[in-house]
Design a protein around this motif. Structure first.
Motif, mmCIF file in Angstrom:
data_model
loop_
_atom_site.group_PDB
_atom_site.id
_atom_site.type_symbol
_atom_site.label_atom_id
_atom_site.label_comp_id
_atom_site.label_asym_id
_atom_site.label_seq_id
_atom_site.Cartn_x
_atom_site.Cartn_y
_atom_site.Cartn_z
ATOM 1 N N ILE A 165 37.251 19.614 -47.887
ATOM 2 C CA ILE A 165 35.873 19.667 -47.437
ATOM 3 C C ILE A 165 35.780 20.625 -46.250
ATOM 4 O O ILE A 165 36.488 20.494 -45.269
ATOM 5 C CB ILE A 165 35.380 18.280 -47.020
ATOM 6 N N MET A 166 34.936 21.575 -46.412
ATOM 7 C CA MET A 166 34.662 22.516 -45.334
ATOM 8 C C MET A 166 33.200 22.380 -44.958
ATOM 9 O O MET A 166 32.417 21.742 -45.655
ATOM 10 C CB MET A 166 34.964 23.953 -45.784
ATOM 11 N N PHE A 167 32.848 23.023 -43.879
ATOM 12 C CA PHE A 167 31.482 22.908 -43.402
ATOM 13 C C PHE A 167 30.925 24.306 -43.192
ATOM 14 O O PHE A 167 31.517 25.108 -42.471
ATOM 15 C CB PHE A 167 31.436 22.099 -42.108
ATOM 16 N N ARG A 168 29.859 24.537 -43.836
ATOM 17 C CA ARG A 168 29.280 25.872 -43.788
ATOM 18 C C ARG A 168 27.987 25.872 -43.001
ATOM 19 O O ARG A 168 27.117 25.047 -43.211
ATOM 20 C CB ARG A 168 28.995 26.375 -45.197
ATOM 21 N N VAL B 242 32.034 29.247 -41.946
ATOM 22 C CA VAL B 242 32.668 28.059 -42.524
ATOM 23 C C VAL B 242 33.735 27.554 -41.570
ATOM 24 O O VAL B 242 34.619 28.307 -41.157
ATOM 25 C CB VAL B 242 33.291 28.375 -43.895
ATOM 26 N N LEU B 243 33.626 26.310 -41.240
ATOM 27 C CA LEU B 243 34.610 25.692 -40.357
ATOM 28 C C LEU B 243 35.152 24.442 -41.029
ATOM 29 O O LEU B 243 34.589 23.935 -41.989
ATOM 30 C CB LEU B 243 33.965 25.357 -39.009
ATOM 31 N N SER B 244 36.225 24.013 -40.490
ATOM 32 C CA SER B 244 36.951 22.954 -41.183
ATOM 33 C C SER B 244 36.552 21.560 -40.745
ATOM 34 O O SER B 244 36.963 20.583 -41.362
ATOM 35 C CB SER B 244 38.448 23.148 -40.973
ATOM 36 N N SER B 245 35.787 21.450 -39.704
ATOM 37 C CA SER B 245 35.420 20.112 -39.277
ATOM 38 C C SER B 245 33.955 20.084 -38.891
ATOM 39 O O SER B 245 33.365 21.098 -38.504
ATOM 40 C CB SER B 245 36.258 19.684 -38.082
ATOM 41 N N SER B 246 33.415 18.920 -39.028
ATOM 42 C CA SER B 246 31.997 18.778 -38.699
ATOM 43 C C SER B 246 31.772 18.993 -37.212
ATOM 44 O O SER B 246 30.754 19.541 -36.799
ATOM 45 C CB SER B 246 31.501 17.402 -39.125
ATOM 46 N N ALA B 247 32.720 18.562 -36.420
ATOM 47 C CA ALA B 247 32.573 18.759 -34.984
ATOM 48 C C ALA B 247 32.530 20.236 -34.648
ATOM 49 O O ALA B 247 31.731 20.690 -33.812
ATOM 50 C CB ALA B 247 33.714 18.071 -34.261
ATOM 51 N N THR C 125 21.648 23.480 -49.248
ATOM 52 C CA THR C 125 21.124 22.247 -48.709
ATOM 53 C C THR C 125 21.682 21.952 -47.340
ATOM 54 O O THR C 125 22.874 21.709 -47.190
ATOM 55 C CB THR C 125 21.489 21.092 -49.646
ATOM 56 N N PRO C 126 20.860 21.969 -46.373
ATOM 57 C CA PRO C 126 21.328 21.692 -45.025
ATOM 58 C C PRO C 126 21.445 20.213 -44.749
ATOM 59 O O PRO C 126 20.732 19.678 -43.930
ATOM 60 C CB PRO C 126 20.242 22.320 -44.171
ATOM 61 N N THR C 127 22.308 19.592 -45.457
ATOM 62 C CA THR C 127 22.474 18.173 -45.215
ATOM 63 C C THR C 127 23.642 17.944 -44.288
ATOM 64 O O THR C 127 24.500 18.792 -44.103
ATOM 65 C CB THR C 127 22.734 17.447 -46.530
ATOM 66 N N SER C 128 23.658 16.802 -43.773
ATOM 67 C CA SER C 128 24.755 16.465 -42.894
ATOM 68 C C SER C 128 26.017 16.240 -43.694
ATOM 69 O O SER C 128 25.992 15.644 -44.756
ATOM 70 C CB SER C 128 24.401 15.207 -42.122
ATOM 71 N N PRO C 129 27.109 16.713 -43.206
ATOM 72 C CA PRO C 129 28.354 16.502 -43.928
ATOM 73 C C PRO C 129 28.792 15.065 -43.899
ATOM 74 O O PRO C 129 29.586 14.636 -44.708
ATOM 75 C CB PRO C 129 29.350 17.382 -43.173
ATOM 76 N N THR C 130 28.291 14.361 -42.974
ATOM 77 C CA THR C 130 28.767 12.994 -42.852
ATOM 78 C C THR C 130 27.801 12.019 -43.463
ATOM 79 O O THR C 130 27.923 10.837 -43.289
ATOM 80 C CB THR C 130 28.942 12.644 -41.380
#
Length: 393
Positions: A188-191, A200-205, A251-256
């Motif tokens: 899971i990555m975060f874009r 793209v980063l690897s963590s939600s933080a 979709t700009p949803t929260s990853p969490t």
DNA sequence: TATGCCGGGGA
DNA sequence: TCCCCGGCATA
């Protein structure tokens, strides 16, 4: 997906909030869900416990959204949805169609609507619940003082006999065959969804920090976190199927979070908690022609054009929504006799007319009816090359 | 290209 | 006010 054997046409006694109040035989019924990895099974009433337990990453999201004070915290889910089995296929089919057809038009504004509910899970893939004609499902959102971010939230149901704790559970309950978040095929990555960013980063933080600092212009050390950054990134599974990925990009949803963006059903009624939203109906997005159909055969009947100004207005401020709402997507649900002028929504055409010229009528005019030979039968206006007074549009 | 009609002008 | 027409926008 490991089968979730369901016998969901169960009814539990609930209070007015849709909360199951008293245990009963229904709780011991044959509802069980399987963890897709471990195969562990959960009885119906164990599902709720599992939200914080063993299988939460398969049944419910693992993290609570880190929203700020403005966000109403999630109420603990208290029950699962009773959904008749025969509804599942319909819901699944509707979800697939909507995901394919709505495209970017529903970005960021998943709606909950009893007549065609659309939800978005954490990966941004929509799931839709079709109209439940008589009962079964009626969803409204928890009150929130601000436009709620895409969230993992308790979607209580206005029907007294239904409640949803979140959409991930709903995947099981609705038999979604592809629970995106449960896939463990990739990382899971975060874009970042900020326009022209796409970082793209690897963590939600990390992505939150990136958004705060790079786009929102906030201090990293700033304690106050209103969760706004949650709007501007999404999670992606780098190895997941392209459909899911593609949609999640949009979709700009929260990853969490696993819940859909919290635009309440009550939007269609105008305002919720003082905040107005446009109703974006998945149905209207996927099949606008149905909604905009106008009988040109009855051209002599004057139809009152309905422009976007006649529709509910977006009442909340939204800071540079990246890839979010494209104007033409914001199509209100209209009656079939109403007519939308898309140019009222989209950018003005090439050359602005100094005077709002009357749109050319579709009715046959005197010239057409009588022809040049019988010009004497034309109405005066037509003879004068004015707007026809006889066959008015 | 045909048609609808706005804006302007002459009687 | 009536009548006509140039010219533009649109289908």
């Amino acid at each position: 997906m490991a089968a979730a054997s369901t016998a969901l046409a169960l009814r539990a006694p609930r209070d007015s909030m849709g909360v199951v109040r008293e245990p009963g035989p229904w709780q011991r019924a044959e509802v069980s869900l399987s963890c897709c990895d471990s195969g562990a099974r959960f009885e119906r009433d164990r599902i709720l416990e599992s939200q914080v337990g063993h299988c939460q990453h398969h049944i419910l999201p693992t993290q609570q959204p880190q929203y700020g004070s403005s966000y109403s915290p999630q109420a603990p889910p208290s029950s699962v949805i009773p959904v008749p089995k025969h509804r599942l296929d319909e819901a699944i089919a509707a979800a697939a169609l909507t995901s394919l057809s709505s495209g970017p038009m529903v970005l960021g504004v998943g709606t909950a609507d009893c007549n065609g509910q659309q939800y978005r899970d954490s990966t941004g893939v929509s799931s839709i619940r079709r109209s439940m004609n008589n009962s079964d499902l009626y969803i409204e959102m928890p009150a929130s003082s601000t436009p709620s971010p895409p969230l993992h939230s308790a979607y209580s149901c206005s029907y007294p006999d239904a409640a949803i704790e979140d959409s991930d559970t709903t995947h099981l309950l609705f038999g979604d065959p592809i629970p995106r978040k449960r896939k463990n095929s990739g990382r899971i990555m975060f874009r970042c969804l900020w326009k022209n960013c796409g970082k793209v980063l690897s963590s939600s933080a990390a992505i939150q920090k990136h958004i705060r600092t790079a786009h929102l212009g906030r201090n990293v050390e700033q304690e106050h976190n209103d969760g706004e950054e949650d709007f501007y990134y999404t999670e992606i599974d780098v190895n997941i199927d392209t459909l899911s990925d593609g949609l999640s990009n949009l979709t700009p949803t929260s990853p969490t979070t696993c819940g859909p963006p919290c635009f309440p059903y009550a939007m269609s009624l105008g305002a919720v908690n003082g905040t107005e939203f446009p109703l974006i109906s998945p149905l209207s997005l996927s099949a606008p022609s149905n909604l905009f159909h106008v009988h040109s055969d009855h051209a002599y009947q004057a139809l009152s054009p309905v422009t976007i100004s006649d529709t509910p207005k977006v009442g909340f401020s939204w800071q540079s929504p990246p890839l979010l709402i494209k104007a033409p997507a914001v199509l209100p649900v209209l009656s079939v006799t109403e007519k939308v002028q898309p140019q009222a929504i989209t950018a003005p055409s090439s050359k602005p007319s100094p005077v709002t010229r009357k749109p050319r009528g579709e009715a046959k005019k005197c010239r057409k009816v009588y022809g040049m030979e019988r010009r004497d039968m034309w109405c005066t206006a037509c003879r004068w090359k004015k707007a026809c007074q006889r066959f008015i549009d």
